[in-house]
Structures are given as structure tokens and as C-alpha cells.
Design a protein around this motif. Structure first.
Motif, PDB file in Angstrom:
ATOM      1  N   ARG A 111     -43.536-107.808 -16.133  1.00  0.00           N
ATOM      2  CA  ARG A 111     -42.399-108.436 -16.811  1.00  0.00           C
ATOM      3  C   ARG A 111     -41.120-108.281 -15.976  1.00  0.00           C
ATOM      4  O   ARG A 111     -40.336-109.229 -15.837  1.00  0.00           O
ATOM      5  CB  ARG A 111     -42.201-107.822 -18.203  1.00  0.00           C
ATOM      6  CG  ARG A 111     -43.320-108.177 -19.182  1.00  0.00           C
ATOM      7  CD  ARG A 111     -43.274-107.314 -20.446  1.00  0.00           C
ATOM      8  NE  ARG A 111     -41.985-107.346 -21.115  1.00  0.00           N
ATOM      9  CZ  ARG A 111     -41.626-108.261 -22.005  1.00  0.00           C
ATOM     10  NH1 ARG A 111     -42.474-109.193 -22.369  1.00  0.00           N
ATOM     11  NH2 ARG A 111     -40.427-108.237 -22.547  1.00  0.00           N
ATOM     12  N   ASP A 112     -40.938-107.098 -15.397  1.00  0.00           N
ATOM     13  CA  ASP A 112     -39.771-106.864 -14.538  1.00  0.00           C
ATOM     14  C   ASP A 112     -39.788-107.782 -13.318  1.00  0.00           C
ATOM     15  O   ASP A 112     -38.760-108.362 -12.940  1.00  0.00           O
ATOM     16  CB  ASP A 112     -39.729-105.407 -14.053  1.00  0.00           C
ATOM     17  CG  ASP A 112     -39.371-104.432 -15.179  1.00  0.00           C
ATOM     18  OD1 ASP A 112     -38.920-104.901 -16.245  1.00  0.00           O
ATOM     19  OD2 ASP A 112     -39.549-103.216 -14.981  1.00  0.00           O
ATOM     20  N   LEU A 113     -40.953-107.894 -12.683  1.00  0.00           N
ATOM     21  CA  LEU A 113     -41.054-108.730 -11.480  1.00  0.00           C
ATOM     22  C   LEU A 113     -40.810-110.201 -11.809  1.00  0.00           C
ATOM     23  O   LEU A 113     -40.140-110.908 -11.042  1.00  0.00           O
ATOM     24  CB  LEU A 113     -42.422-108.549 -10.806  1.00  0.00           C
ATOM     25  CG  LEU A 113     -42.638-107.218 -10.065  1.00  0.00           C
ATOM     26  CD1 LEU A 113     -44.093-107.075  -9.622  1.00  0.00           C
ATOM     27  CD2 LEU A 113     -41.709-107.109  -8.857  1.00  0.00           C
ATOM     28  N   ALA A 114     -41.350-110.644 -12.943  1.00  0.00           N
ATOM     29  CA  ALA A 114     -41.132-112.039 -13.351  1.00  0.00           C
ATOM     30  C   ALA A 114     -39.636-112.285 -13.562  1.00  0.00           C
ATOM     31  O   ALA A 114     -39.079-113.287 -13.079  1.00  0.00           O
ATOM     32  CB  ALA A 114     -41.907-112.348 -14.629  1.00  0.00           C
ATOM     33  N   GLY A 115     -39.005-111.368 -14.252  1.00  0.00           N
ATOM     34  CA  GLY A 115     -37.564-111.497 -14.524  1.00  0.00           C
ATOM     35  C   GLY A 115     -36.752-111.476 -13.236  1.00  0.00           C
ATOM     36  O   GLY A 115     -35.807-112.259 -13.058  1.00  0.00           O
ATOM     37  N   ARG A 116     -37.124-110.590 -12.335  1.00  0.00           N
ATOM     38  CA  ARG A 116     -36.417-110.463 -11.055  1.00  0.00           C
ATOM     39  C   ARG A 116     -36.544-111.752 -10.239  1.00  0.00           C
ATOM     40  O   ARG A 116     -35.579-112.246  -9.663  1.00  0.00           O
ATOM     41  CB  ARG A 116     -37.008-109.286 -10.272  1.00  0.00           C
ATOM     42  CG  ARG A 116     -36.208-108.845  -9.063  1.00  0.00           C
ATOM     43  CD  ARG A 116     -36.821-107.576  -8.472  1.00  0.00           C
ATOM     44  NE  ARG A 116     -36.865-106.485  -9.433  1.00  0.00           N
ATOM     45  CZ  ARG A 116     -37.731-105.458  -9.382  1.00  0.00           C
ATOM     46  NH1 ARG A 116     -38.610-105.368  -8.393  1.00  0.00           N
ATOM     47  NH2 ARG A 116     -37.708-104.516 -10.295  1.00  0.00           N
ATOM     48  N   PHE A 117     -37.754-112.287 -10.189  1.00  0.00           N
ATOM     49  CA  PHE A 117     -37.992-113.525  -9.441  1.00  0.00           C
ATOM     50  C   PHE A 117     -37.171-114.669 -10.045  1.00  0.00           C
ATOM     51  O   PHE A 117     -36.475-115.401  -9.328  1.00  0.00           O
ATOM     52  CB  PHE A 117     -39.490-113.871  -9.465  1.00  0.00           C
ATOM     53  CG  PHE A 117     -39.869-114.971  -8.505  1.00  0.00           C
ATOM     54  CD1 PHE A 117     -40.542-114.690  -7.330  1.00  0.00           C
ATOM     55  CD2 PHE A 117     -39.550-116.309  -8.780  1.00  0.00           C
ATOM     56  CE1 PHE A 117     -40.898-115.706  -6.440  1.00  0.00           C
ATOM     57  CE2 PHE A 117     -39.894-117.329  -7.898  1.00  0.00           C
ATOM     58  CZ  PHE A 117     -40.568-117.023  -6.725  1.00  0.00           C
ATOM     59  N   ASN A 118     -37.247-114.792 -11.353  1.00  0.00           N
ATOM     60  CA  ASN A 118     -36.528-115.884 -12.026  1.00  0.00           C
ATOM     61  C   ASN A 118     -35.021-115.776 -11.806  1.00  0.00           C
ATOM     62  O   ASN A 118     -34.334-116.791 -11.644  1.00  0.00           O
ATOM     63  CB  ASN A 118     -36.830-115.881 -13.532  1.00  0.00           C
ATOM     64  CG  ASN A 118     -38.258-116.303 -13.835  1.00  0.00           C
ATOM     65  OD1 ASN A 118     -38.947-116.833 -12.971  1.00  0.00           O
ATOM     66  ND2 ASN A 118     -38.698-116.060 -15.065  1.00  0.00           N
ATOM     67  N   TYR A 119     -34.509-114.563 -11.793  1.00  0.00           N
ATOM     68  CA  TYR A 119     -33.080-114.341 -11.611  1.00  0.00           C
ATOM     69  C   TYR A 119     -32.657-114.729 -10.199  1.00  0.00           C
ATOM     70  O   TYR A 119     -31.637-115.388  -9.988  1.00  0.00           O
ATOM     71  CB  TYR A 119     -32.761-112.863 -11.893  1.00  0.00           C
ATOM     72  CG  TYR A 119     -31.323-112.501 -11.711  1.00  0.00           C
ATOM     73  CD1 TYR A 119     -30.377-112.840 -12.674  1.00  0.00           C
ATOM     74  CD2 TYR A 119     -30.896-111.832 -10.562  1.00  0.00           C
ATOM     75  CE1 TYR A 119     -29.033-112.514 -12.512  1.00  0.00           C
ATOM     76  CE2 TYR A 119     -29.563-111.501 -10.386  1.00  0.00           C
ATOM     77  CZ  TYR A 119     -28.637-111.848 -11.357  1.00  0.00           C
ATOM     78  OH  TYR A 119     -27.316-111.526 -11.179  1.00  0.00           O
ATOM     79  N   ARG A 120     -33.489-114.346  -9.220  1.00  0.00           N
ATOM     80  CA  ARG A 120     -33.147-114.620  -7.820  1.00  0.00           C
ATOM     81  C   ARG A 120     -33.346-116.077  -7.427  1.00  0.00           C
ATOM     82  O   ARG A 120     -32.557-116.646  -6.691  1.00  0.00           O
ATOM     83  CB  ARG A 120     -34.039-113.776  -6.908  1.00  0.00           C
ATOM     84  CG  ARG A 120     -33.293-112.591  -6.329  1.00  0.00           C
ATOM     85  CD  ARG A 120     -34.140-111.934  -5.256  1.00  0.00           C
ATOM     86  NE  ARG A 120     -34.163-110.497  -5.506  1.00  0.00           N
ATOM     87  CZ  ARG A 120     -34.941-109.657  -4.840  1.00  0.00           C
ATOM     88  NH1 ARG A 120     -35.779-110.094  -3.931  1.00  0.00           N
ATOM     89  NH2 ARG A 120     -34.892-108.385  -5.102  1.00  0.00           N
ATOM     90  N   TYR A 121     -34.442-116.659  -7.888  1.00  0.00           N
ATOM     91  CA  TYR A 121     -34.844-117.972  -7.360  1.00  0.00           C
ATOM     92  C   TYR A 121     -34.866-119.076  -8.399  1.00  0.00           C
ATOM     93  O   TYR A 121     -35.286-120.192  -8.108  1.00  0.00           O
ATOM     94  CB  TYR A 121     -36.236-117.852  -6.719  1.00  0.00           C
ATOM     95  CG  TYR A 121     -36.294-116.843  -5.589  1.00  0.00           C
ATOM     96  CD1 TYR A 121     -35.574-117.051  -4.405  1.00  0.00           C
ATOM     97  CD2 TYR A 121     -37.064-115.693  -5.708  1.00  0.00           C
ATOM     98  CE1 TYR A 121     -35.633-116.132  -3.369  1.00  0.00           C
ATOM     99  CE2 TYR A 121     -37.128-114.773  -4.676  1.00  0.00           C
ATOM    100  CZ  TYR A 121     -36.412-114.992  -3.506  1.00  0.00           C
ATOM    101  OH  TYR A 121     -36.473-114.100  -2.493  1.00  0.00           O
ATOM    102  N   GLY A 122     -34.445-118.760  -9.604  1.00  0.00           N
ATOM    103  CA  GLY A 122     -34.473-119.780 -10.661  1.00  0.00           C
ATOM    104  C   GLY A 122     -35.762-119.695 -11.463  1.00  0.00           C
ATOM    105  O   GLY A 122     -36.776-119.184 -10.978  1.00  0.00           O
ATOM    106  N   ASP A 123     -35.695-120.235 -12.663  1.00  0.00           N
ATOM    107  CA  ASP A 123     -36.811-120.132 -13.606  1.00  0.00           C
ATOM    108  C   ASP A 123     -38.128-120.624 -13.014  1.00  0.00           C
ATOM    109  O   ASP A 123     -38.282-121.811 -12.732  1.00  0.00           O
ATOM    110  CB  ASP A 123     -36.485-120.968 -14.854  1.00  0.00           C
ATOM    111  CG  ASP A 123     -36.399-120.075 -16.074  1.00  0.00           C
ATOM    112  OD1 ASP A 123     -36.579-118.845 -15.906  1.00  0.00           O
ATOM    113  OD2 ASP A 123     -36.155-120.598 -17.174  1.00  0.00           O
ATOM    114  N   THR A 124     -39.067-119.718 -12.829  1.00  0.00           N
ATOM    115  CA  THR A 124     -40.352-120.071 -12.228  1.00  0.00           C
ATOM    116  C   THR A 124     -41.511-119.536 -13.063  1.00  0.00           C
ATOM    117  O   THR A 124     -42.472-120.247 -13.333  1.00  0.00           O
ATOM    118  CB  THR A 124     -40.442-119.479 -10.792  1.00  0.00           C
ATOM    119  OG1 THR A 124     -39.288-119.903 -10.054  1.00  0.00           O
ATOM    120  CG2 THR A 124     -41.719-119.923 -10.081  1.00  0.00           C
TER     121      THR A 124
END
Ligand code: TYM
Length: 328
Positions: A155-168
Motif C-alpha cells: 500500500r505504501d509503495l502504491a501510494g508513493r508511486f502514485n504521488y511521484r508519477y501520477g495515479d497509476t
């Protein structure tokens, strides 16, 4: 309808703990939801595996999925290494993971404790598990209690990715059963039942024959008292056996306790052995059929195709978001 993904490592014989904590829920979820269930062979090689043994175990776990009641027409059943997107997104998520958070994983701490040489794969393992889940935009991940921390990291990694690169990615929720999420060793009620335990008496394998099951349950540790009472604090071993009984019969532990009111451990254990034998018997029969028919190969080919189609799309989206130059 939810998207469901989960997996089991092909690192040995599955135990009744794997069944109660995970597989039983795979089967229950398959009709209502869009399900993907994989055999995690890339995770299995985070500890050394004999090639012939890995091959056999991988096919065996796949056949057990079907034997336990997974319907390949409902759920996609596939081998992790058959879908290359897992390894690829696993790497991308490894680059986004922090040493500190990986060091905090209790499974890593347990598996590396006291070892001189610890494989790097064991350390980055949770990033690969995150990839498994995020590739399918899974909303629900049925697992036992011991995988809760890995789910948090996902969940943390998903949130981190979405924050950095946009909703994915979709941020997934764990699905952990209220009863049976942590089946304990038959020899020590403070330790989890584990297929990698060196002591075969500590676990019931899904493929154990009836006599072995009866012997293991007869020898299972119980405390000094004699009452069949559910009390995890003071009677961890008996409580664990009551949980297994309940899970194999569809009864609550309260119902099990009421049924054995006034009876001793001996009578209870005798019945428990028969209850477990009866629960595993149809699964073992189906398993033999599936293995001898060779149908598993077709099931896995079809599963990899269905899984690959979804995974590749998500991977392409993630790579584009990160700035990888596409082939044009
Ligand atoms: P693994 O292979 O150790 O275990 C498979 C599943 O069985 C559950 N389980 C138990 N449940 C109750 N009592 C027990 N004693 C017990 N032992 C095991 C586990 O919680 C798990 O649900 N990393 C995972 C495999 C994996 C995965 C994934 C899971 C790889 N990628 C993506 C979900 C989603 C593992 O090692 O489980």
C-alpha cells in the motif's frame, strides 16, 4: 465486483495452515469476484531450491489449487514466472523501496536471523510481492496474518508511486479471515505452522496420508489441563486444535467448545483426527486425478495468457509514467 489477487510460494508441501489461512478463501471468493491466483515460484527461489524439486513443487501447488476447489473457468490460475511483467515491475518497485522499510519486515528478520550469508532476494522480496498485486489493480488480497506487513508495504509503495508519477496503481486491501489467519505449529503453540519447518510433526501437509495425520494429531502438544476450552493466552495449543476443528467442519470455536464440554483431550483429539482426514480426503482424491490427467498444463497456459494480458497493460502504464522511452 472486486479484483482479487493472491499467491502461495512453491517452496515445499502446502500445510493445512496455507489452506485455512489462504486457499479456503481463494475458493470462497472466486464466484463473486474477478480472481487471479498465482504460484509464486520467483519468490520460492529467494532461498536455494533444487531444480527438479522446484519443478515438481510448482506443478504440485498448481494441482492443489484445483484440488482444493479453484475452478479454472472462474479464476485465472498461473505461474508467476510465466508472466515476465512480475519480474520487471518487481525491479521498478525495488528502486522505489527504502532499505529501512525492508529491514523492518519481520519475515525477513526471521528468515535471515543467525545466517551468515543472506540472499539479496530475501531482502527485496516484498517489492516483488507488491508488483504481483499492483499489476492486477487488485482491490482485495486474501492472505494469512503473517502477510499483513507485506500488504502494508504494498500500500505504501502504491501510494508513493502514485504521488511521484501520477495515479497509476490501485491501493489494495488485505482480506484476512477472523478465524484461522494464523494456524500454529502442532509442537509449539507460540510458533506459526510452517511448510519449511524441519520437523514434519509440527505441521499437517495437505497430502499427508490418514495414518500420518492421526499420528501427528495424537502427538500434538497440549497443555497440562484436561478441558477443551478456547483460551489462546493460557491454552494456545488446545485453542489452535479447536480452530482447526472449527475450520474443517464449519463450526465456530464456541460450538466446538460446547460439543466437548466435560470431555477430555483424548476424545477431542481422536475426533479431530477424523475431521481433518475427512476434510482432506476429497482434496487428495481430486489432486491425484488432476496430476494423472495432465490437464494442469492447459490450465496454466490459459491462466498465464489471461494474467499476462492484464499485467502487461499495467506494466506499460507504469513504465510510461516513470519516463521510459517507448518503442515507436
Ligand atoms: P506463503 O507461501 O508463505 O503462504 C501462502 C499463504 O498461506 C498463508 N499462511 C498461513 N495462514 C494461516 N496459518 C498459517 N500457519 C499460515 N502459513 C501460511 C500466508 O499468509 C499466505 O497467505 N509472500 C507470500 C506469497 C505471495 C503473495 C503474493 C501473497 C507472493 N506474492 C501476492 C499475496 C499476494 C508468501 O510467502 O506466502
Amino acid at each position: 465486483q472486486q479484483r482479487v489477487l493472491s499467491g502461495i510460494q512453491s517452496s515445499g508441501k502446502l500445510t493445512i495452515g496455507n489452506y485455512i489461512g489462504a486457499m479456503k478463501n481463494f475458493v470462497a471468493l472466486q464466484h463473486e469476484h474477478d480472481c487471479y491466483f498465482m504460484i509464486a515460484d520467483l519468490h520460492a527461489v529467494t532461498v536455494p531450491q533444487e531444480p527438479a524439486a522446484l519443478r515438481e513443487q510448482t506443478e504440485s501447488v498448481a494441482a492443489l489449487y484445483v484440488a482444493a476447489g479453484l475452478d479454472p473457468a472462474e479464476a485465472a490460475i498461473f505461474i508467476q514466472s510465466h508472466v515476465p511483467a512480475h519480474a520487471e515491475l518487481g525491479w521498478l518497485l525495488t528502486t522505489m523501496s527504502y532499505m529501512g522499510e525492508l529491514e523492518r519486515m519481520t519475515q525477513y528478520k526471521d528468515k535471515s536471523e543467525g545466517k551468515e550469508a543472506v540472499g539479496a532476494g530475501l531482502f527485496v522480496y516484498p517489492a516483488l510481492m507488491a508488483a504481483d498485486i499492483l499489476l492486477y489493480n487488485a482491490t482485495l488480497v486474501p492472505v494469512g496474518d503473517d502477510q499483513k506487513q507485506h500488504l502494508e508495504l504494498t500500500r505504501d509503495l502504491a501510494g508513493r508511486f502514485n504521488y511521484r508519477y501520477g495515479d497509476t496503481f490501485v491501493v489494495p486491501e488485505p482480506f484476512i479471515p477472523k478465524q484461522g489467519a494464523r494456524i500454529m505449529s502442532l509442537e509449539d503453540g507460540t510458533k506459526k505452522m510452517s511448510k519449511s519447518s524441519p520437523s514434519a510433526g509440527s505441521y499437517i501437509s495437505l497430502l499427508d496420508n490418514p495414518d500420518d495425520i492421526r499420528k501427528k494429531i495424537a502427538r500434538a502438544k497440549t497443555d497440562m489441563g484436561r478441558e477443551v476450552v478456547y483460551d489462546v493466552q493460557n491454552k494456545p495449543e488446545v485453542s489452535n486444535l479447536m480452530t482447526i476443528y472449527g475450520q474443517c467442519t464449519g463450526k465456530t470455536v464456541e460450538q466446538v467448545q460446547a460439543a466437548y464440554d466435560g470431555q477430555g483431550y483424548g476424545a477431542f483429539k481422536k475426533d479431530l483426527a477424523e475431521v481433518v482426514v475427512a476434510a482432506l480426503e476429497p482434496m487428495q482424491r481430486k489432486y491425484a486425478d488432476v496430476r494423472s490427467s495432465g490437464e494442469i498444463h492447459r490450465i496454466l497456459r490459459d491462466g498465464a495468457e489471461r494474467a499476462g494480458a492484464v499485467a502487461e497493460q499495467t506494466l506499460a502504464k507504469a513504465k510510461e509514467a516513470m519516463g521510459f522511452l517507448p518503442i515507436v
